[in-house]
Every structure is written in C-alpha cells, then in structure tokens.
Design a protein around this motif. Structure first.
Motif, mmCIF file in Angstrom:
data_model
loop_
_atom_site.group_PDB
_atom_site.id
_atom_site.type_symbol
_atom_site.label_atom_id
_atom_site.label_comp_id
_atom_site.label_asym_id
_atom_site.label_seq_id
_atom_site.Cartn_x
_atom_site.Cartn_y
_atom_site.Cartn_z
ATOM 1 N N ASP A 166 0.827 -1.205 0.000
ATOM 2 C CA ASP A 166 0.000 0.000 0.000
ATOM 3 C C ASP A 166 0.864 1.259 0.000
ATOM 4 O OD1 ASP A 166 -2.674 -1.200 2.166
ATOM 5 O OD2 ASP A 166 -2.170 -1.609 0.083
ATOM 6 N N ARG A 167 0.402 2.287 -0.635
ATOM 7 C CA ARG A 167 1.095 3.574 -0.641
ATOM 8 C C ARG A 167 0.527 4.428 0.498
ATOM 9 N NH1 ARG A 167 3.841 4.780 -5.340
ATOM 10 N NH2 ARG A 167 3.447 6.993 -5.079
ATOM 11 N N LYS A 168 0.934 4.104 1.712
ATOM 12 C CA LYS A 168 0.437 4.794 2.885
ATOM 13 C C LYS A 168 1.143 6.145 3.051
ATOM 14 C CE LYS A 168 -2.266 1.426 4.076
ATOM 15 N NZ LYS A 168 -3.724 1.562 4.030
ATOM 16 N N PRO A 169 0.494 7.118 3.686
ATOM 17 C CA PRO A 169 1.142 8.408 3.941
ATOM 18 C C PRO A 169 2.380 8.232 4.814
ATOM 19 C CG PRO A 169 -1.223 8.527 4.323
ATOM 20 C CD PRO A 169 -0.897 7.085 4.156
ATOM 21 N N LEU A 170 3.419 8.999 4.510
ATOM 22 C CA LEU A 170 4.651 8.944 5.286
ATOM 23 C C LEU A 170 4.595 9.982 6.394
ATOM 24 C CD1 LEU A 170 7.197 8.668 2.338
ATOM 25 C CD2 LEU A 170 6.359 6.831 3.804
ATOM 26 N N GLU A 171 4.882 9.549 7.607
ATOM 27 C CA GLU A 171 4.818 10.461 8.744
ATOM 28 C C GLU A 171 6.197 10.933 9.185
ATOM 29 O OE1 GLU A 171 2.659 8.480 11.777
ATOM 30 O OE2 GLU A 171 0.770 8.428 10.651
ATOM 31 N N SER A 172 7.215 10.089 9.020
ATOM 32 C CA SER A 172 8.560 10.470 9.448
ATOM 33 C C SER A 172 9.582 9.610 8.721
ATOM 34 C CB SER A 172 8.713 10.300 10.964
ATOM 35 O OG SER A 172 8.569 8.928 11.318
ATOM 36 N N GLY A 173 10.860 9.974 8.870
ATOM 37 C CA GLY A 173 11.928 9.216 8.238
ATOM 38 C C GLY A 173 12.973 10.132 7.631
ATOM 39 N N ARG A 174 14.023 9.538 7.110
ATOM 40 C CA ARG A 174 15.081 10.329 6.475
ATOM 41 C C ARG A 174 15.667 9.546 5.308
ATOM 42 N NH1 ARG A 174 20.237 9.968 10.699
ATOM 43 N NH2 ARG A 174 20.100 7.726 11.090
ATOM 44 N N ILE A 175 16.209 10.277 4.356
ATOM 45 C CA ILE A 175 16.897 9.707 3.197
ATOM 46 C C ILE A 175 18.297 10.305 3.171
ATOM 47 C CG2 ILE A 175 16.844 9.374 0.705
ATOM 48 C CD1 ILE A 175 13.861 10.122 0.805
ATOM 49 N N LEU A 176 19.311 9.469 3.005
ATOM 50 C CA LEU A 176 20.690 9.957 2.995
ATOM 51 C C LEU A 176 21.288 9.843 1.599
ATOM 52 C CD1 LEU A 176 22.184 8.511 6.312
ATOM 53 C CD2 LEU A 176 21.020 10.694 5.911
ATOM 54 N N PHE A 177 21.923 10.917 1.163
ATOM 55 C CA PHE A 177 22.668 10.947 -0.089
ATOM 56 C C PHE A 177 24.128 11.240 0.231
ATOM 57 C CE2 PHE A 177 18.353 12.101 -1.165
ATOM 58 C CZ PHE A 177 18.097 11.459 -2.365
ATOM 59 N N VAL A 178 25.045 10.382 -0.173
ATOM 60 C CA VAL A 178 26.472 10.645 -0.040
ATOM 61 C C VAL A 178 26.928 11.295 -1.345
ATOM 62 C CG1 VAL A 178 28.750 9.661 0.382
ATOM 63 C CG2 VAL A 178 26.733 8.655 1.469
ATOM 64 N N ARG A 179 27.420 12.502 -1.253
ATOM 65 C CA ARG A 179 27.818 13.252 -2.438
ATOM 66 C C ARG A 179 29.149 13.961 -2.232
ATOM 67 N NH1 ARG A 179 24.624 10.378 -4.198
ATOM 68 N NH2 ARG A 179 22.773 10.806 -5.472
ATOM 69 N N PHE A 180 29.899 14.081 -3.320
ATOM 70 C CA PHE A 180 31.152 14.811 -3.304
ATOM 71 C C PHE A 180 30.889 16.258 -3.713
ATOM 72 C CE2 PHE A 180 35.089 16.262 -5.385
ATOM 73 C CZ PHE A 180 35.970 16.092 -4.336
ATOM 74 N N VAL A 181 31.227 17.195 -2.848
ATOM 75 C CA VAL A 181 31.007 18.615 -3.145
ATOM 76 C C VAL A 181 32.235 19.149 -3.870
ATOM 77 C CG1 VAL A 181 30.490 20.886 -2.208
ATOM 78 C CG2 VAL A 181 29.579 18.849 -1.082
ATOM 79 N N ARG A 182 32.055 19.546 -5.112
ATOM 80 C CA ARG A 182 33.179 20.024 -5.922
ATOM 81 C C ARG A 182 33.383 21.527 -5.724
ATOM 82 N NH1 ARG A 182 34.677 15.803 -8.986
ATOM 83 N NH2 ARG A 182 33.127 14.151 -9.294
ATOM 84 N N SER A 183 34.274 22.068 -6.520
ATOM 85 C CA SER A 183 34.672 23.468 -6.321
ATOM 86 C C SER A 183 33.537 24.456 -6.542
ATOM 87 C CB SER A 183 35.843 23.821 -7.242
ATOM 88 O OG SER A 183 35.503 23.591 -8.603
ATOM 89 N N ASP A 184 32.484 24.051 -7.279
ATOM 90 C CA ASP A 184 31.367 24.970 -7.489
ATOM 91 C C ASP A 184 30.437 25.022 -6.276
ATOM 92 O OD1 ASP A 184 30.082 22.555 -7.601
ATOM 93 O OD2 ASP A 184 29.371 22.749 -9.664
ATOM 94 N N LEU A 185 30.745 24.175 -5.247
ATOM 95 C CA LEU A 185 30.006 24.138 -3.992
ATOM 96 C C LEU A 185 28.530 23.792 -4.163
ATOM 97 C CD1 LEU A 185 31.536 27.243 -2.163
ATOM 98 C CD2 LEU A 185 32.301 24.869 -2.153
ATOM 99 N N LYS A 186 28.236 23.014 -5.216
ATOM 100 C CA LYS A 186 26.861 22.581 -5.456
ATOM 101 C C LYS A 186 26.723 21.090 -5.160
ATOM 102 C CE LYS A 186 25.903 26.014 -9.054
ATOM 103 N NZ LYS A 186 25.513 26.220 -10.490
ATOM 104 N N VAL A 187 25.583 20.728 -4.612
ATOM 105 C CA VAL A 187 25.286 19.330 -4.327
ATOM 106 C C VAL A 187 24.180 18.871 -5.268
ATOM 107 C CG1 VAL A 187 24.473 17.677 -2.624
ATOM 108 C CG2 VAL A 187 25.943 19.567 -1.900
ATOM 109 N N TYR A 188 24.427 17.795 -6.004
ATOM 110 C CA TYR A 188 23.452 17.313 -6.981
ATOM 111 C C TYR A 188 22.767 16.057 -6.465
ATOM 112 C CZ TYR A 188 25.851 20.533 -10.107
ATOM 113 O OH TYR A 188 26.396 21.665 -10.676
ATOM 114 N N LEU A 189 21.439 16.129 -6.291
ATOM 115 C CA LEU A 189 20.661 14.990 -5.857
ATOM 116 C C LEU A 189 19.808 14.419 -6.993
ATOM 117 C CD1 LEU A 189 19.425 16.258 -2.364
ATOM 118 C CD2 LEU A 189 21.484 14.967 -2.932
#
Length: 216
Positions: free
Chosen positions: A193-216
């Motif tokens: 079932d696609r139940k409503p989400l009440e809490s939780g977290r998602i983690l993305f490991v990313r390398f921040v390059r010289s432009d200081l931007k994070v791409y998700l």
C-alpha cells in the motif's frame, strides 16, 4: 554522535547497526527466452544474500522481491544502493518519492544512496554480483526463466549455507544468523500500500566540488 572510522584521512560516522546493500544485475539474456535482471541483496554483517531474478526492473517488480527478503530474513536500519532510477523514483515525477524509497521509509528503514559512478562504495554487493555471474549464471545453461528462478533460489541457499568468508573467520552466513539477524518490521496486511509517510530520512552521499553545489 556515534563512533567514527578514518577513511582516506576523513572521518565517516557509523550511523547504523544494520546495513543491507542492494543492486540490480543486468540485463542478462537467456537463450530463447529473452532478457532478465537479478535483484541481489546482502547483509553487510554476515554476508547473508538474497537473489531474485526479475523480468523487468520496474519499481513494482523490485518491491515484490524486496518485500520477500525483508519478510523472511529481516529489515535493516539502512538500505544502501546506487542511483539506479528504479531505486530512487521516476523521471516523470522527479519531485516525488519512488516506490522503493516510500516502502523503506514506511518500515523505518533509511534509504542510503552512494555517490554517482562510484560502485566501489557498494563493494560487498558488487563482489557478490561477480560471484553470481561466475559461479551461477555463466557456469550453466537454463531451460527458461522459470528454471532460472528455481535454480537461483538453490544458489542463494547454497551460498548462505556453505560459502565461507575470511572476513568473518571462515564462517558461513547461516552460522552467524543467530547473532546478526534483525527482526522483520514488515506490516504484512499493508505490504504494497502507498500509505502516507509520517517520518523518516533519506541519505545521499555526495562529493562537493569546487562549485560548492550538491546534486541529488
């Protein structure tokens, strides 16, 4: 804060007690019976693995396999995977959670996405994928997809019962189950079932390059 371990002169936090790595192998092709994929999952604490041949890599197909593994083996604190589109969501709805992310969050599992184009971050499942290819798929022939599915389950059982890892003092995955397996938090009556989400977290490991931007 938790413990930390040095990796390449940087400290990475140990955030979870239990982690499973998941990956898709394929497409692979069966003579006379088309292509297939294999969803492979492994517990990093004991190398216990799940092998699920799939006709497609749709989120729904992956979800059925993941639900089976978690229902029979147990749920982790975190599910670590690469940035495969089927894992993270949909290009049609880029600002919405995909089925796999929603399912993990609903069962209190943190989706953890490794950096793009860095498969070595998932070294354990990548190593198992090589074992799957060399010792299973490329070492024998199959009558059809049904035959492949049956023998994949046998390969999974044999691996978990007999494959010995030097990193765990020569013990098999099954021999460590009592000390490392986690209870399942799967809610059987509401599995897909696609139940409503009440809490939780998602983690993305990313390398921040010289432009200081994070791409998700």
């Amino acid at each position: 804060k938790g413990e930390t371990i040095p990796i390449k002169k940087k400290e990475y936090p140990l955030l979870f007690l239990s982690i499973q790595q998941m990956d898709l192998v394929g497409p692979r092709y069966l003579k006379g019976d088309g292509r297939f994929y294999s969803l492979n999952i492994i517990d990093t604490s004991n190398h216990y693995a799940g092998v699920y041949p799939l006709r497609s890599k749709s989120g729904t197909s992956i979800l059925v396999a993941l639900d089976h593994f978690w229902s029979h083996y147990g749920t982790p604190d975190a599910l670590q995977m690469d940035n495969e589109l089927s894992f993270r969501g949909s290009n049609k709805y880029p600002r919405s959670f995909g089925l796999i992310v929603r399912y993990a969050l609903y069962h209190q599992v943190t989706p953890l996405f490794i950096p793009t184009r860095e498969p070595w971050r998932n070294a354990m499942i990548e190593s198992f994928n090589n074992l799957f290819d060399k010792k299973f798929f490329r070492s024998q022939s199959f009558n059809d997809f049904e035959d492949l599915t049956t023998r994949a389950a046998e390969f999974q059982s044999f691996h978990n019962a007999h494959h010995r890892y030097s990193s765990q003092a020569g013990k098999t995955p099954n021999s460590l189950l009592l000390s490392t397996a986690r209870p399942s938090r799967i809610k059987q009556s509401q599995t897909l079932d696609r139940k409503p989400l009440e809490s939780g977290r998602i983690l993305f490991v990313r390398f921040v390059r010289s432009d200081l931007k994070v791409y998700l």
